[in-house]
Design a protein around this motif. Structure first.
Motif, PDB file in Angstrom:
ATOM      1  N   SER A 140     -10.942 -19.672  24.683  1.00 25.75           N
ATOM      2  CA  SER A 140     -10.348 -19.968  23.383  1.00 25.75           C
ATOM      3  C   SER A 140      -9.200 -19.009  23.114  1.00 25.75           C
ATOM      4  O   SER A 140      -9.064 -17.975  23.767  1.00 25.75           O
ATOM      5  N   GLY A 141      -8.370 -19.357  22.156  1.00 26.97           N
ATOM      6  CA  GLY A 141      -7.302 -18.448  21.760  1.00 26.97           C
ATOM      7  C   GLY A 141      -6.042 -18.633  22.563  1.00 26.97           C
ATOM      8  O   GLY A 141      -5.996 -19.375  23.543  1.00 26.97           O
ATOM      9  N   ARG A 142      -5.003 -17.894  22.159  1.00 29.61           N
ATOM     10  CA  ARG A 142      -3.702 -18.040  22.790  1.00 29.61           C
ATOM     11  C   ARG A 142      -3.346 -16.853  23.661  1.00 29.61           C
ATOM     12  O   ARG A 142      -2.193 -16.714  24.064  1.00 29.61           O
ATOM     13  N   THR A 143      -4.347 -16.019  23.982  1.00 22.24           N
ATOM     14  CA  THR A 143      -4.064 -14.813  24.745  1.00 22.24           C
ATOM     15  C   THR A 143      -4.670 -14.834  26.136  1.00 22.24           C
ATOM     16  O   THR A 143      -4.709 -13.809  26.803  1.00 22.24           O
ATOM     17  N   PHE A 144      -5.109 -15.981  26.605  1.00 28.73           N
ATOM     18  CA  PHE A 144      -5.773 -16.081  27.907  1.00 28.73           C
ATOM     19  C   PHE A 144      -4.912 -15.484  29.005  1.00 28.73           C
ATOM     20  O   PHE A 144      -5.417 -14.780  29.884  1.00 28.73           O
ATOM     21  N   ASP A 189      -7.113 -10.262  32.760  1.00 28.37           N
ATOM     22  CA  ASP A 189      -7.609 -10.384  34.127  1.00 28.37           C
ATOM     23  C   ASP A 189      -8.928 -11.146  34.059  1.00 28.37           C
ATOM     24  O   ASP A 189      -9.773 -10.854  33.205  1.00 28.37           O
ATOM     25  N   MET A 190      -9.083 -12.113  34.937  1.00 26.57           N
ATOM     26  CA  MET A 190     -10.253 -12.992  34.866  1.00 26.57           C
ATOM     27  C   MET A 190     -11.062 -12.883  36.145  1.00 26.57           C
ATOM     28  O   MET A 190     -10.506 -12.846  37.254  1.00 26.57           O
ATOM     29  N   THR A 191     -12.375 -12.895  35.977  1.00 26.86           N
ATOM     30  CA  THR A 191     -13.263 -12.650  37.115  1.00 26.86           C
ATOM     31  C   THR A 191     -14.504 -13.527  37.040  1.00 26.86           C
ATOM     32  O   THR A 191     -14.984 -13.835  35.950  1.00 26.86           O
ATOM     33  N   TRP A 192     -14.987 -13.906  38.199  1.00 31.86           N
ATOM     34  CA  TRP A 192     -16.280 -14.568  38.320  1.00 31.86           C
ATOM     35  C   TRP A 192     -17.295 -13.575  38.882  1.00 31.86           C
ATOM     36  O   TRP A 192     -17.012 -12.878  39.857  1.00 31.86           O
ATOM     37  N   PHE A 193     -18.461 -13.540  38.253  1.00 31.69           N
ATOM     38  CA  PHE A 193     -19.621 -12.821  38.748  1.00 31.69           C
ATOM     39  C   PHE A 193     -20.750 -13.828  38.938  1.00 31.69           C
ATOM     40  O   PHE A 193     -20.684 -14.937  38.417  1.00 31.69           O
ATOM     41  N   ARG A 194     -21.779 -13.421  39.641  1.00 27.25           N
ATOM     42  CA  ARG A 194     -22.960 -14.263  39.751  1.00 27.25           C
ATOM     43  C   ARG A 194     -24.204 -13.384  39.769  1.00 27.25           C
ATOM     44  O   ARG A 194     -24.133 -12.208  40.134  1.00 27.25           O
ATOM     45  N   GLN A 195     -25.300 -13.981  39.369  1.00 24.94           N
ATOM     46  CA  GLN A 195     -26.561 -13.253  39.349  1.00 24.94           C
ATOM     47  C   GLN A 195     -27.675 -14.163  39.820  1.00 24.94           C
ATOM     48  O   GLN A 195     -27.964 -15.181  39.174  1.00 24.94           O
ATOM     49  N   ALA A 196     -28.279 -13.792  40.920  1.00 20.66           N
ATOM     50  CA  ALA A 196     -29.415 -14.522  41.462  1.00 20.66           C
ATOM     51  C   ALA A 196     -30.698 -13.948  40.860  1.00 20.66           C
ATOM     52  O   ALA A 196     -30.720 -12.801  40.413  1.00 20.66           O
ATOM     53  N   PRO A 197     -31.761 -14.727  40.853  1.00 23.98           N
ATOM     54  CA  PRO A 197     -33.025 -14.242  40.279  1.00 23.98           C
ATOM     55  C   PRO A 197     -33.479 -12.940  40.931  1.00 23.98           C
ATOM     56  O   PRO A 197     -33.504 -12.825  42.160  1.00 23.98           O
ATOM     57  N   CYS A 257     -18.169 -16.180  33.975  1.00 22.89           N
ATOM     58  CA  CYS A 257     -16.784 -15.751  33.941  1.00 22.89           C
ATOM     59  C   CYS A 257     -16.648 -14.589  32.953  1.00 22.89           C
ATOM     60  O   CYS A 257     -17.407 -14.511  31.981  1.00 22.89           O
ATOM     61  N   ALA A 258     -15.718 -13.721  33.235  1.00 24.82           N
ATOM     62  CA  ALA A 258     -15.538 -12.529  32.423  1.00 24.82           C
ATOM     63  C   ALA A 258     -14.054 -12.201  32.325  1.00 24.82           C
ATOM     64  O   ALA A 258     -13.270 -12.548  33.211  1.00 24.82           O
ATOM     65  N   ALA A 259     -13.704 -11.519  31.233  1.00 18.61           N
ATOM     66  CA  ALA A 259     -12.301 -11.200  30.982  1.00 18.61           C
ATOM     67  C   ALA A 259     -12.152  -9.763  30.539  1.00 18.61           C
ATOM     68  O   ALA A 259     -13.010  -9.215  29.833  1.00 18.61           O
ATOM     69  N   ALA A 260     -11.051  -9.150  30.947  1.00 17.56           N
ATOM     70  CA  ALA A 260     -10.711  -7.805  30.500  1.00 17.56           C
ATOM     71  C   ALA A 260      -9.252  -7.559  30.844  1.00 17.56           C
ATOM     72  O   ALA A 260      -8.627  -8.371  31.511  1.00 17.56           O
ATOM     73  N   ARG A 261      -8.750  -6.413  30.378  1.00 21.81           N
ATOM     74  CA  ARG A 261      -7.380  -6.017  30.711  1.00 21.81           C
ATOM     75  C   ARG A 261      -7.441  -4.682  31.432  1.00 21.81           C
ATOM     76  O   ARG A 261      -7.884  -3.691  30.855  1.00 21.81           O
TER      77      ARG A 261
END
Length: 124
Positions: free
Chosen positions: A24-28, A32-40, A95-99
């Motif tokens: 959402s938003g206009r600052t995408f 920096d965008m990242t994918w993480f995953r977590q298995a059981p 998905c995760a976001a940060a600068r």
């Protein structure tokens, strides 16, 4: 920024899936965008990242050559194309976001914004 991942599902080994993460938003474009995953029973694992502006990419060793991360800033959307899937790819994907400026950061705790995960199950 608010994030929502989608596209998970059940797939046979060797198959493909494409995950999406809508922001959402206009600052995408400034994140920096990242994918993480977590298995059981396992810790959250870095999968792939794509930097803001220049779109440099970096992958975890376990997915290199099989997964491709991409972003469409006009659509505020992050993607993860997953090919040649293996049972060990089964996990909830986030998905995760940060600068981070010029750094590539693979540590989950450094990320500020997270989407709700989407489950990927790969059957053998």
């Amino acid at each position: 920024v608010q994030l929502q991942a989608s596209g998970g599902g059940l797939v046979q080994a060797g198959g493909s899936l494409r995950l999406s993460c809508a922001a959402s938003g206009r600052t995408f474009s400034t994140y920096d965008m990242t994918w993480f995953r977590q298995a059981p029973g396992k810790e959250r694992e870095f999968v792939a990242t794509i930097t803001r502006y220049i779109g440099a990419t970096y992958y975890g060793d376990s997915v290199k050559g099989r997964f491709t991360i991409a972003r469409d800033d006009a659509k505020n959307t992050l993607y993860l194309q997953m090919n040649s899937l293996k049972p060990e790819d089964t996990a909830v994907y986030y998905c995760a976001a940060a600068r981070f400026g010029d750094s590539i950061v693979v540590v989950a705790s450094e990320y500020v914004y997270w989407g709700r995960g989407t489950l990927v199950t790969v059957s053998s």
